[in-house]
Scaffold this motif. Structure first.
Motif, PDB file in Angstrom:
ATOM      1  N   GLU A  28       0.829  -1.209   0.000  1.00  0.00           N
ATOM      2  CA  GLU A  28       0.000   0.000   0.000  1.00  0.00           C
ATOM      3  C   GLU A  28       0.864   1.259   0.000  1.00  0.00           C
ATOM      4  O   GLU A  28       0.414   2.329  -0.403  1.00  0.00           O
ATOM      5  N   MET A  29       2.100   1.098   0.446  1.00  0.00           N
ATOM      6  CA  MET A  29       3.027   2.218   0.456  1.00  0.00           C
ATOM      7  C   MET A  29       4.414   1.676   0.116  1.00  0.00           C
ATOM      8  O   MET A  29       4.839   0.665   0.661  1.00  0.00           O
ATOM      9  N   VAL A  30       5.113   2.350  -0.803  1.00  0.00           N
ATOM     10  CA  VAL A  30       6.454   1.939  -1.207  1.00  0.00           C
ATOM     11  C   VAL A  30       7.372   3.150  -1.084  1.00  0.00           C
ATOM     12  O   VAL A  30       7.067   4.230  -1.584  1.00  0.00           O
ATOM     13  N   ILE A  31       8.509   2.935  -0.407  1.00  0.00           N
ATOM     14  CA  ILE A  31       9.495   3.987  -0.211  1.00  0.00           C
ATOM     15  C   ILE A  31      10.817   3.470  -0.774  1.00  0.00           C
ATOM     16  O   ILE A  31      11.241   2.365  -0.450  1.00  0.00           O
ATOM     17  N   TYR A  32      11.471   4.282  -1.613  1.00  0.00           N
ATOM     18  CA  TYR A  32      12.762   3.897  -2.163  1.00  0.00           C
ATOM     19  C   TYR A  32      13.791   4.959  -1.807  1.00  0.00           C
ATOM     20  O   TYR A  32      13.547   6.154  -1.984  1.00  0.00           O
ATOM     21  N   ALA A  33      14.933   4.523  -1.307  1.00  0.00           N
ATOM     22  CA  ALA A  33      16.047   5.415  -1.018  1.00  0.00           C
ATOM     23  C   ALA A  33      17.248   4.923  -1.808  1.00  0.00           C
ATOM     24  O   ALA A  33      17.686   3.796  -1.616  1.00  0.00           O
ATOM     25  N   GLY A  34      17.736   5.735  -2.708  1.00  0.00           N
ATOM     26  CA  GLY A  34      18.898   5.336  -3.482  1.00  0.00           C
ATOM     27  C   GLY A  34      18.912   5.984  -4.846  1.00  0.00           C
ATOM     28  O   GLY A  34      18.131   6.882  -5.135  1.00  0.00           O
ATOM     29  N   HIS A  35      19.827   5.501  -5.675  1.00  0.00           N
ATOM     30  CA  HIS A  35      20.001   6.055  -7.015  1.00  0.00           C
ATOM     31  C   HIS A  35      18.844   5.679  -7.934  1.00  0.00           C
ATOM     32  O   HIS A  35      18.277   4.606  -7.823  1.00  0.00           O
ATOM     33  N   GLY A  36      18.514   6.588  -8.832  1.00  0.00           N
ATOM     34  CA  GLY A  36      17.650   6.314  -9.969  1.00  0.00           C
ATOM     35  C   GLY A  36      18.542   6.492 -11.185  1.00  0.00           C
ATOM     36  O   GLY A  36      18.676   7.591 -11.692  1.00  0.00           O
ATOM     37  N   ARG A  37      19.211   5.456 -11.589  1.00  0.00           N
ATOM     38  CA  ARG A  37      20.262   5.557 -12.607  1.00  0.00           C
ATOM     39  C   ARG A  37      19.784   6.247 -13.878  1.00  0.00           C
ATOM     40  O   ARG A  37      18.886   5.767 -14.553  1.00  0.00           O
ATOM     41  N   TYR A  38      20.398   7.363 -14.149  1.00  0.00           N
ATOM     42  CA  TYR A  38      20.104   8.135 -15.343  1.00  0.00           C
ATOM     43  C   TYR A  38      18.613   8.381 -15.515  1.00  0.00           C
ATOM     44  O   TYR A  38      18.090   8.404 -16.624  1.00  0.00           O
ATOM     45  N   GLY A  39      17.922   8.506 -14.392  1.00  0.00           N
ATOM     46  CA  GLY A  39      16.493   8.786 -14.434  1.00  0.00           C
ATOM     47  C   GLY A  39      15.634   7.583 -14.752  1.00  0.00           C
ATOM     48  O   GLY A  39      14.441   7.711 -14.999  1.00  0.00           O
ATOM     49  N   SER A  40      16.211   6.382 -14.741  1.00  0.00           N
ATOM     50  CA  SER A  40      15.433   5.204 -15.131  1.00  0.00           C
ATOM     51  C   SER A  40      14.597   4.650 -13.988  1.00  0.00           C
ATOM     52  O   SER A  40      13.552   4.066 -14.202  1.00  0.00           O
ATOM     53  N   GLY A  41      15.072   4.775 -12.761  1.00  0.00           N
ATOM     54  CA  GLY A  41      14.340   4.246 -11.617  1.00  0.00           C
ATOM     55  C   GLY A  41      15.264   3.557 -10.636  1.00  0.00           C
ATOM     56  O   GLY A  41      16.482   3.618 -10.764  1.00  0.00           O
TER      57      GLY A  41
END
Length: 168
Positions: free
Chosen positions: A133-146
């Motif tokens: 229901e909730m997703v949190i991501y901490a880190g790189h999004g390589r070249y804007g890809s995710g």
């Protein structure tokens, strides 16, 4: 530019500042995924420790699939979280749980932690995007890809959202 009434209502709904907790907690559960991406300088290891420490400080207990069969309390926590200990062990995902009250009712909060050390982290993250229901991501999004769960030189651990950045 004139906006019709229906568009204005949808914009109003989209800009709501607070979640509708009654709806979110209606089933007595809150399923959250926290994912920590890979960093070449290994800061993801410190970030992971910080996340685990923060959960512990807030009263979360890590679910240990290795003791679920022998520790009655641990087995009950797995049951309350609606997680099969054998599946949790096979997936290699860390789970944390805590129960809190909302409007006089118990709500079981279950946090799934995915790190670069999680087997098949990218696939686990993709699965979580559809189930949590909730997703949190901490880190790189390589070249804007995710989100990215491996070295920058590899695209194997990249969870691509939309069109990736193209140089030039």
């Amino acid at each position: 530019l004139a906006l019709d009434k229906q568009t204005m209502e949808q914009l109003s709904i989209a800009s709501t500042k607070f979640p509708e907790y009654g709806k979110l907690f209606a089933d007595g559960k809150l399923n959250t995924t926290i994912a920590v991406g890979f960093d070449e300088g290994n800061s993801h290891k410190d970030q992971t420790k910080e996340v685990i420490g923060g959960l512990s400080k807030r009263g979360y207990t890590e679910l240990d699939p290795n003791t679920a069969a022998t520790d009655k309390g641990m087995g009950e926590r797995f049951k309350a979280a609606d997680i099969d200990p054998a599946t949790a062990k096979a997936d290699g995902v860390q789970y944390f749980t805590k129960t809190f009250q909302y409007n006089g009712k118990d709500v079981t909060s279950v946090v799934k932690l995915i790190t670069p050390d999680t087997p098949q982290a990218k696939d686990q993250f993709a699965k979580a995007m559809g189930q949590s229901e909730m997703v949190i991501y901490a880190g790189h999004g390589r070249y804007g890809s995710g989100p990215d769960f491996d070295d920058i030189k590899s695209s194997k651990g990249n969870f691509v959202i939309g069109k990736p950045y193209a140089a030039g």
